[in-house]
Design an enzyme around this catalytic site. Sequence first.
Site, PDB file in Angstrom:
ATOM      1  CE  LYS A 140      -8.450  -7.506   8.612  1.00 19.87           C
ATOM      2  NZ  LYS A 140      -7.402  -6.959   9.071  1.00 19.87           N
TER       3      LYS A 140
ATOM      4  CD  GLU B 209      -4.953   0.258  -7.083  1.00 18.84           C
ATOM      5  OE1 GLU B 209      -2.872   0.175  -7.379  1.00 18.84           O
ATOM      6  OE2 GLU B 209      -5.588   0.460  -7.164  1.00 18.84           O
TER       7      GLU B 209
ATOM      8  CB  CYS C  70       1.754   3.407  -1.683  1.00 16.98           C
ATOM      9  SG  CYS C  70       0.536   4.056  -2.128  1.00 16.98           S
TER      10      CYS C  70
ATOM     11  CD  GLU D  71       5.927  -1.096  -0.389  1.00 14.55           C
ATOM     12  OE1 GLU D  71       5.530  -2.657   0.309  1.00 14.55           O
ATOM     13  OE2 GLU D  71       5.729   0.085  -0.933  1.00 14.55           O
TER      14      GLU D  71
END
Length: 491
Positions: free
Chosen positions: A186, A262, A297, A392
């Site tokens: 997906k 992750e 990331c 973040e």
Amino acid sequence: MTDYHVIAEGLKLPSQILIDGQWRDALSGATFATIDPSTGRELAQLPACDAADVDAAVASARAAFKSGVWSDLHPTARKAVLVKLAALIEDNLTELAVMEVIDAGKPITDCLEIDVPETASCIRWHAEAQDKLYDQIAPSAPDAVGMIMREPVGVVAAVLPWNFPLMMMAWKIGPALATGNSVIVKPAEQTSLTALRLGQLALEAGVPPGVLNVVTGFGPEVGEPLGRHMDVDALTFTGSTEVGRRFLEYAAQSNVKDVCLEMGGKSAAVVLEDARDIARIAEVQANAIFWNMGENCTANSRIIVHASRYDELVEELRKQAATWVVGDPLDPATQNGPLVSKEHFEKVAGLTQKGKDEGARLICGGEAGQGLSFVPTVFADVTRDMTIFQEEIFGPVVAVTKAANDDEAIELANATAYGLAATLYTSDVAKAHRYARMLNAGTVGVNNYSEGEISTPFGGFKQSGFGGRDNGIHAHEQYTELKTIWLDLNG
Ligand code: NAD
């Protein structure tokens, strides 16, 4: 107008999902638009799938797995197909790169030199590894044989982010397919085009129907049904921590499937008192935060600097940020294109405003560029209580913090909820070893920003990761079950 604009104009874009080797619309007929973030232009309408399409994809994956058409192949035969897939990706380098640029806003030079080649090499690496792995025999008395072996887990769902669409797909399907599983991918709703194209290439390479399925659509309609599906054996996810934690709930509330996550990061570079060349460090760290628009990331979004090196580093970073070329992502000279979407742009702009409001010192940037692009931004005098130290941002924004001494620098680096990656600068090899061990991160680069290579496991400590690792042979653990077969030779 560059050659890449001409190629972009002529691209044939996929518009259907892949289930059981067939190209289909969503069962409901619903579609959604995928947009070029650089121009705002609608590129294509794609199937907006839901739980019914997920059921069809899972049924097709299960049937393929049970049939043994892939899972029972000799590993060398699976290798041959996947090596062919890697070669097809390389043959279609320019097409895939341009498709990635228009869908994600990533710079063409990065896609040509990094994203597409690494997609191919990741698939080839796992394929090549698979027929060189041995299982184990346990120590036992002479009248027994204890075999410890790895089997494919079965049906794997892979839910992907938008920042490295092709590479993240390869990180998942490379080891999952090499180990004999059937997979449902997906892609992120912002960036589904190259996943569908990769599905076409996999069929062309000889991956049997049903072994690789690609289902497009939104998180709640496609990601959640995959997470809750009773016939999905393992789910691998890359994306935000906020969404990642939901997959643990989905698994707990359904069939307790294996889950590997992750997730986000707030990675720090730590510059110790004895670090070597500050100008070089600034250059490396500018790349570590501004590369891929900061939509990475492991982006080093914090730099923690010993007080004696602080002013020099801030000044060198300011100079570096000024050299960064922001522009049209189809222009080979461009280093940063637009952010991926308007929603994401607003998030980056909002967090940057928070940095200003909470009293960080803006050194440069801090504002929108053209369209959805964001000017490379450096904040200094950032303290641990500030939002831009803790959260973040996922944009080209770096927070620089002063540490009184080396130990405090390490302590500050560890003072967030995340633990994906870290960078350490020192000229003392003993300190390099000692402090690298003290950093709470899955990957520590010493004297350079690094995520390691395909051969090294990748994943996060704390709220950056759960349940396993991508990359390296360690990734195969996500996609295999450990089985003991105990033979009683007297029986
Ligand atoms: P996201 O979490 O918003 O989306 C990731 C995927 O989850 C998408 O496919 C999305 O459709 C799906 N999803 C969204 N809501 C869902 C729900 N309720 N249920 C099920 N699925 C759902 O992440 P993103 O914005 O696409 O990517 C950015 C994030 O990814 C950042 O936090 C970044 O740090 C992280 N990331 C991590 C790594 C890593 O390896 N650790 C690598 C790349 C990106």
